[in-house]
Design an enzyme around this catalytic site. Structure first.
Site, short mmCIF file in Angstrom:
data_model
loop_
_atom_site.label_atom_id
_atom_site.label_comp_id
_atom_site.label_asym_id
_atom_site.label_seq_id
_atom_site.Cartn_x
_atom_site.Cartn_y
_atom_site.Cartn_z
N ASP A 95 7.15 -10.38 3.28
CA ASP A 95 7.15 -9.63 4.55
C ASP A 95 8.12 -10.22 5.56
O ASP A 95 8.66 -9.51 6.41
CB ASP A 95 5.73 -9.57 5.12
CG ASP A 95 4.83 -8.64 4.31
OD1 ASP A 95 3.60 -8.70 4.49
OD2 ASP A 95 5.37 -7.88 3.47
N TYR B 125 -10.20 -1.96 0.55
CA TYR B 125 -9.66 -0.62 0.60
C TYR B 125 -9.57 0.03 -0.77
O TYR B 125 -9.24 -0.63 -1.75
CB TYR B 125 -8.33 -0.56 1.35
CG TYR B 125 -7.27 -1.54 0.95
CD1 TYR B 125 -7.35 -2.88 1.29
CD2 TYR B 125 -6.15 -1.12 0.26
CE1 TYR B 125 -6.36 -3.78 0.95
CE2 TYR B 125 -5.14 -2.00 -0.08
CZ TYR B 125 -5.27 -3.33 0.27
OH TYR B 125 -4.27 -4.21 -0.06
N HIS C 132 3.76 -1.75 4.39
CA HIS C 132 3.99 -1.46 2.98
C HIS C 132 3.67 -0.01 2.64
O HIS C 132 2.86 0.64 3.32
CB HIS C 132 3.09 -2.33 2.10
CG HIS C 132 3.25 -3.79 2.32
ND1 HIS C 132 2.29 -4.72 1.98
CD2 HIS C 132 4.25 -4.52 2.88
CE1 HIS C 132 2.70 -5.93 2.29
NE2 HIS C 132 3.89 -5.84 2.85
N LYS D 226 -5.12 5.43 1.16
CA LYS D 226 -5.98 4.25 1.25
C LYS D 226 -7.12 4.51 2.23
O LYS D 226 -6.90 5.06 3.32
CB LYS D 226 -5.16 3.04 1.75
CG LYS D 226 -4.05 2.63 0.81
CD LYS D 226 -3.08 1.69 1.49
CE LYS D 226 -1.84 1.50 0.63
NZ LYS D 226 -0.75 0.83 1.37
C1 LIG Z 1 -1.17 -4.67 -3.35
C2 LIG Z 1 -1.42 -5.40 -4.63
C3 LIG Z 1 -0.95 -6.69 -4.83
N1 LIG Z 1 -1.20 -7.32 -6.01
C4 LIG Z 1 -0.73 -8.71 -6.18
C5 LIG Z 1 0.73 -8.93 -5.90
C6 LIG Z 1 0.77 -10.35 -5.37
O1 LIG Z 1 0.81 -11.27 -6.46
C7 LIG Z 1 -0.58 -10.51 -4.66
C8 LIG Z 1 -0.47 -10.32 -3.17
O2 LIG Z 1 0.21 -9.08 -2.94
P1 LIG Z 1 0.79 -8.74 -1.49
O3 LIG Z 1 1.39 -9.97 -0.90
O4 LIG Z 1 1.64 -7.52 -1.63
O5 LIG Z 1 -0.56 -8.39 -0.71
P2 LIG Z 1 -0.61 -7.78 0.77
O6 LIG Z 1 0.45 -8.38 1.62
O7 LIG Z 1 -2.02 -7.88 1.19
O8 LIG Z 1 -0.21 -6.26 0.54
C9 LIG Z 1 -1.09 -5.20 0.87
O9 LIG Z 1 -1.05 -5.11 2.26
C10 LIG Z 1 -0.84 -3.87 2.89
C11 LIG Z 1 -1.61 -3.88 4.18
C12 LIG Z 1 -1.17 -2.69 2.08
O10 LIG Z 1 -1.54 -1.63 2.60
C13 LIG Z 1 -1.00 -2.73 0.63
O11 LIG Z 1 -2.18 -2.29 0.01
C14 LIG Z 1 -0.62 -4.02 0.07
O12 LIG Z 1 0.78 -4.01 0.00
O13 LIG Z 1 -1.42 -9.49 -5.22
C15 LIG Z 1 -1.92 -6.74 -7.03
O14 LIG Z 1 -2.12 -7.35 -8.09
N2 LIG Z 1 -2.37 -5.46 -6.85
C16 LIG Z 1 -2.15 -4.76 -5.68
O15 LIG Z 1 -2.61 -3.61 -5.57
#
Ligand SMILES: Cc1cn([C@H]2C[C@H](O)[C@@H](COP(=O)(O)OP(=O)(O)O[C@H]3O[C@H](C)C(=O)[C@H](O)[C@H]3O)O2)c(=O)[nH]c1=O
Length: 185
Positions: free
Chosen positions: A170, A132, A62, A72
């Site tokens: 993803d 992070y 991402h 980050k």
């Molecule tokens: C990133 C983020 C997500 N969200 C919400 C959106 C979704 O409802 C839920 C899960 O989000 P997501 O599936 O995108 O989370 P990850 O797959 O852990 O994503 C992260 O994983 C990779 C490793 C990264 O470096 C990024 O920081 C980030 O994209 O949290 C938020 O409310 N705030 C945020 O800053």
């Protein structure tokens, strides 16, 4: 505190000290003045924490596009992850190159991911807890994803395709496109 440069430009591996005594340990996991002395003068505006219950969870790859690009500072407070970053800054001497490192409760290392990198990780243990700090707030509209096993990037993950646990988002991520996704340094 130990600072190490990595094979891609501007990324850093920082390992703060852990002060131990009979009760356990204490660690300053971030200190603006001390990190600025080490060259990390960024201002952080958002702290994140994700917990993955199983081994083999892959989160990423991402990034957020400019002007919402995030730097980050990533660490694994419990368990262990295999973390990977890809330099997608157009004009960077290491454009398109990736580097990986293990971040864990044991090694206590932190990875500085500059703005303009794709970021992702694979959990190596159950209950991996990742913290992070981000230099820009979350902006869903600016978020971009790239397929974890992009042939164009050729990342060699420490896990087979059959054992990976992905989010719906993803699992549908597109291939890396050199023409589309980059930042101007
Ligand atoms: C990133 C983020 C997500 N969200 C919400 C959106 C979704 O409802 C839920 C899960 O989000 P997501 O599936 O995108 O989370 P990850 O797959 O852990 O994503 C992260 O994983 C990779 C490793 C990264 O470096 C990024 O920081 C980030 O994209 O949290 C938020 O409310 N705030 C945020 O800053």
């Amino acid at each position: 505190m130990r600072i190490e440069r990595l094979a891609v430009a501007d990324a850093l591996l920082i390992t703060p000290s852990r002060l131990t005594d009979s009760r356990g340990f204490f660690s300053e996991t971030y200190n603006a003045e001390r990190y600025a002395e080490a060259g990390l003068e960024q201002v952080f505006v958002q702290d994140n924490q994700s917990v993955s219950y199983q081994k083999g969870v892959v989160r990423g790859l991402h990034c957020q596009l400019p002007p919402h690009a995030q730097g980050k500072l990533v660490r694994c407070a419990h368990g262990a992850i295999w973390d990977v970053i890809v330099d997608i800054r157009h004009g960077s001497p290491t454009y398109g190159q990736w580097v990986s490192t293990e971040l864990s409760e044991e090694n206590w290392s932190q990875l500085w991911v500059p703005p303009g990198f794709l970021h992702g990780f694979c959990t190596l243990t159950e209950n991996s807890e990742v913290h992070y700090k981000c230099t820009a707030p979350y902006d869903k509209a600016a978020e971009r994803t790239v397929r974890w096993n992009s042939a164009e990037l050729g990342i060699t993950w420490p896990i087979s395709k059959n054992d990976i646990i992905l989010s719906e988002k993803d699992s549908q991520a597109p291939e890396f496109s050199r023409s589309e996704l980059w930042f101007h340094v």
